[in-house]
Scaffold this active site. Structure first.
Site, short mmCIF file in Angstrom:
data_model
loop_
_atom_site.label_atom_id
_atom_site.label_comp_id
_atom_site.label_asym_id
_atom_site.label_seq_id
_atom_site.Cartn_x
_atom_site.Cartn_y
_atom_site.Cartn_z
N CYS A 72 -19.99 -12.44 13.92
CA CYS A 72 -19.38 -13.83 13.82
C CYS A 72 -18.73 -14.11 14.99
CB CYS A 72 -18.73 -14.04 12.61
SG CYS A 72 -19.99 -14.09 10.88
N GLU A 116 -17.81 -4.61 15.81
CA GLU A 116 -17.44 -6.05 15.99
C GLU A 116 -15.71 -5.90 15.84
OE1 GLU A 116 -18.55 -8.75 13.04
OE2 GLU A 116 -17.61 -10.66 14.22
N ASN A 155 -26.67 -14.37 16.21
CA ASN A 155 -26.20 -13.19 15.13
C ASN A 155 -26.88 -14.04 13.87
OD1 ASN A 155 -24.72 -11.37 13.70
ND2 ASN A 155 -23.17 -12.84 12.95
N GLU A 156 -25.88 -14.45 12.81
CA GLU A 156 -26.56 -14.91 11.67
C GLU A 156 -26.83 -16.21 11.55
OE1 GLU A 156 -23.72 -13.85 8.43
OE2 GLU A 156 -24.69 -11.95 8.21
O1 AHR Z 1 -19.71 -7.78 9.28
C1 AHR Z 1 -18.85 -8.70 9.01
C2 AHR Z 1 -19.56 -10.16 9.22
O2 AHR Z 1 -20.53 -10.17 8.14
C3 AHR Z 1 -20.42 -10.28 10.55
O3 AHR Z 1 -19.28 -10.75 11.31
C4 AHR Z 1 -21.21 -11.20 10.06
O4 AHR Z 1 -22.51 -11.17 10.86
C5 AHR Z 1 -21.69 -11.24 8.83
O5 AHR Z 1 -21.55 -12.43 8.08
#
Ligand code: AHR
Length: 655
Positions: free
Chosen positions: A242, A45, A373-374
């Site tokens: 994120c 990321e 993602n989350e």
């Molecule tokens: O890895 C850091 C962050 O942690 C990522 O962007 C997210 O998916 C999680 O909350």
């Protein structure tokens, strides 16, 4: 629990372990579940300046003057005169990146007026390496000579090149100049001196080293990619995290905008710029020089299956939680369908042609896509169902990864996990950022999971030390060993867990937002943390099938502070046993290899350990690295002493 208490607890339980010899019995004839080639991967990321300022080797920050403050990263040298530098914004010139600068030079000598770029916390320069300075220009009134100078922290010029742009008849031109750096520096700067008399428009002022990964022009930092290649990861999940979601939908990651010529890739603010008040990073943007083509190419280079994650019509629920209404979700779904064509379609198809035109007519062999993602809640499930219906109808060959939210338990997780299993999701992505103690007490987490149905993707995890540890100090040996203990449980349950990746991957020591991280970098160096060494050892020794490993008739899931798992590699013809001792005392043990009687007489034992549980690897010293030694295999068993705070990997060849 503070550092001291945690150490004490481990020591007490270890004292008991030390008093007796442990026997670990591996049945080498009982070949169990297959271990997926994807089992251990990496998650990339653009956080902590992992891409811009990190693996993307561009050295100029804000090269196209598109930051919210268009001159951020630049300083003007010399006497300022009214109107001598203007920032022009022209969507007619470039819709994606409309800004450029107009410079008027009035009878200047070299060194009197110029622009300096500070780089990403400076520029890392290596002596003897060739650098390419490039820019786009349009002369309104010729008569200017541009002198590019690379200047070290002491103010000395360590590389330079000049040119005198001719008239351009109102058209933009591109110019590239090369020079070799005379000295190394971690915080160099680039200055463009403008000499003479004239008016010129400038844009895309860029500086790249020549020694990029595979020497690709305007490519990636070779040392950082090498760290990934060395792990031989089974997959690479990208681009987040994120940043896929964005703080709002306008700033979500849109893969189609990351293709083609870099000047046409629309820059946006990086969501990590403002995420944490205590780690604000005002100069953090996404230029998308590392775009989806480059991500797929990176995956191919390091032999990892690509796992792109797409926005599912939801912005980050910790931020704005904006939703695309269901009746307006189609463009998001179409992005997913088009991505399959971009990666796998023939060069004659619409999106396959984009790939081919970028230099890759062959497919990228995409087999998986992540939907969100989350994300969580019924609103996620509603969107996940719509994505699944469309993708499975058109591309049943593509496996889909769905989110189980931000936490590995609780009502949110239970709702998503139950619902996604009923939906027969291919993969459920679980995330856990928890204490080392949590990792130890959850080493048997997957022993009770259903053996059929959805498979687990442990997509983001890391053992987090308490708040009294900051930055790279959070990457302790103890955290890494707790992760190693937990991984024995993933390995033992390889029929349930098909993929796993630590998070986040990279952090720039001078520009991070989130710690711990797997690999720390500065402008010239890379450091594999103890956790990196653990991930690498698992990945390089993943085997092909699980073997049963018992001690006192039970799997080893924390008894006497010990954890263990075993696999067979049918291709390399090796039995591989992993043993983790989380205590601060050595434990003497014996590994009995029952079954095969054609074992080699010696084996290799790799040990990752250290006496100090809070030891870290940093730029000046890396005490936590694996050490190999030969051990004797006698009467189908190996005697060994498990060092304190250790992961041991034993490899025994068989005929
Ligand atoms: O890895 C850091 C962050 O942690 C990522 O962007 C997210 O998916 C999680 O909350």
């Amino acid at each position: 629990m503070n550092k001291f208490l945690f150490s004490c607890c481990l020591s007490l339980s270890a004292a008991a372990a030390f008093s007796q010899q442990k026997t670990f019995t591996v049945n080498t004839a009982q070949v169990g579940a297959a271990i997926q080639p994807t089992m251990y991967g990496v998650f990339f990321e653009d956080i902590n300046m992992g891409a811009d300022g990190g693996i993307y080797a561009e050295l100029v920050k804000n090269r196209s003057f598109e930051f919210n403050n268009p001159l951020m990263g630049w300083t003007i040298n010399g006497k300022k005169e009214e109107g001598d530098l203007l920032v022009l914004n022209s969507p007619a010139y470039n819709k994606a990146n409309p800004n450029y600068i107009r410079v008027k030079v009035n009878h200047r000598r070299k060194g009197e007026w110029g622009l300096t770029n500070e780089g990403f916390r400076g520029m890392g320069i290596r002596a003897g390496v060739n650098y390419t300075l490039s820019l786009q220009y349009r002369t309104a009134q010729p008569g200017i000579t541009i002198h590019g100078e690379l200047v070290n922290a002491a103010g000395k010029v360590i590389g330079s090149a000049s040119f005198s742009p001719a008239g351009t008849n109102g058209n933009w031109q591109t110019k590239s100049l090369s020079f070799t750096a005379a000295a190394q520096d971690t915080t160099a700067k680039l200055t463009l001196w403008l000499e003479g008399d004239g008016v010129i428009d400038l844009d895309m002022i860029s500086l790249f080293p020549g020694d990029t990964w595979k020497n690709r022009p305007k490519g990636l930092r070779a040392d950082m990619v090498q760290m990934l290649a060395d792990m031989k990861p089974g997959f690479i999940r990208f681009p987040g995290g994120c940043i896929v979601e964005g703080r709002d939908l306008a700033n979500r990651f849109q893969w189609k905008k990351t293709l083609g010529p870099i000047e046409n890739r629309e820059l946006i603010i990086n969501r990590w710029n403002t995420e944490f008040n205590h780690r604000l990073t005002p100069d953090y943007y996404q230029s998308f020089g590392l775009g989806f083509f480059e991500y797929f190419q990176l995956a191919e280079d390091i032999g990892a299956a690509p796992l792109p994650i797409l926005n599912c019509g939801m912005a980050c629920q910790f931020n704005t939680a904006e939703l695309a209404p269901m009746e307006e979700l189609q463009p998001y779904i179409q992005d997913a369908l088009d991505l399959v064509e971009f990666a796998n379609g023939p060069a004659t198809s619409t999106w396959g042609k984009v790939r081919a035109d970028m230099g890759h007519p062959e497919p990228f062999h995409l087999t998986m896509i992540g939907v969100g993602n989350e994300n969580w809640g019924p609103q996620y499930i509603e969107r996940a169902r719509a994505f699944a219906a469309a993708l499975k109808a058109k591309h049943p060959e593509i496996k889909l990864v769905f989110s189980s939210g931000t936490d590995p338990n609780g009502p949110r997780f239970d709702y998503l996990n139950d619902t996604l299993r009923k939906m027969n999701a291919d993969f459920i992505d679980e995330h856990y950022y928890r204490s080392p103690e949590w990792f130890l007490s959850n080493a048997a987490r997957y022993d009770q999971y259903p053996r059929t149905g959805s498979k687990v993707f442990a997509g983001e995890y890391a053992a987090h030390e308490g708040k009294d540890f900051t930055g790279a100090e959070r990457n302790t040996l103890r955290a890494a060993i707790a992760e190693a203990a937990f991984l024995t449980g993933l390995e033992r349950n390889a029929d349930v867990v098909h993929m796993a990746s630590y998070a986040p991957l990279f952090a720039h020591a001078a520009a991070w937002q989130w710690a711990p991280d797997l690999i720390w970098v500065n402008n010239l160096q890379v450091v594999g943390t103890p956790s990196y060494q653990v991930q690498k050892l698992y990945s390089l020794n993943k085997g092909t099938n699980v073997l049963p490993l018992l001690s006192d008739g039970k799997p080893v899931t924390g008894q006497d502070s010990l954890y263990a798992s075993a696999v067979i590699d049918q291709h390399k013809k090796e039995i591989i046993v992993k043993l983790v001792n989380v205590s601060q005392q050595p434990v003497s043990g014996k590994i009995a290899l029952q079954g095969k009687n054609n074992l080699a007489k010696t084996a290799v034992l790799t040990t990752l350990s250290g006496n100090d549980p809070v030891a870290v690897n940093n730029f000046s010293a890396q005490p936590i690295v694996p050490v190999d030694r030969e051990v004797v295999v006698s009467k189908q068993s190996v005697a060994l002493t498990l060092a304190p705070n250790s992961l041991q990997v034993l490899r025994v060849k068989f005929k």
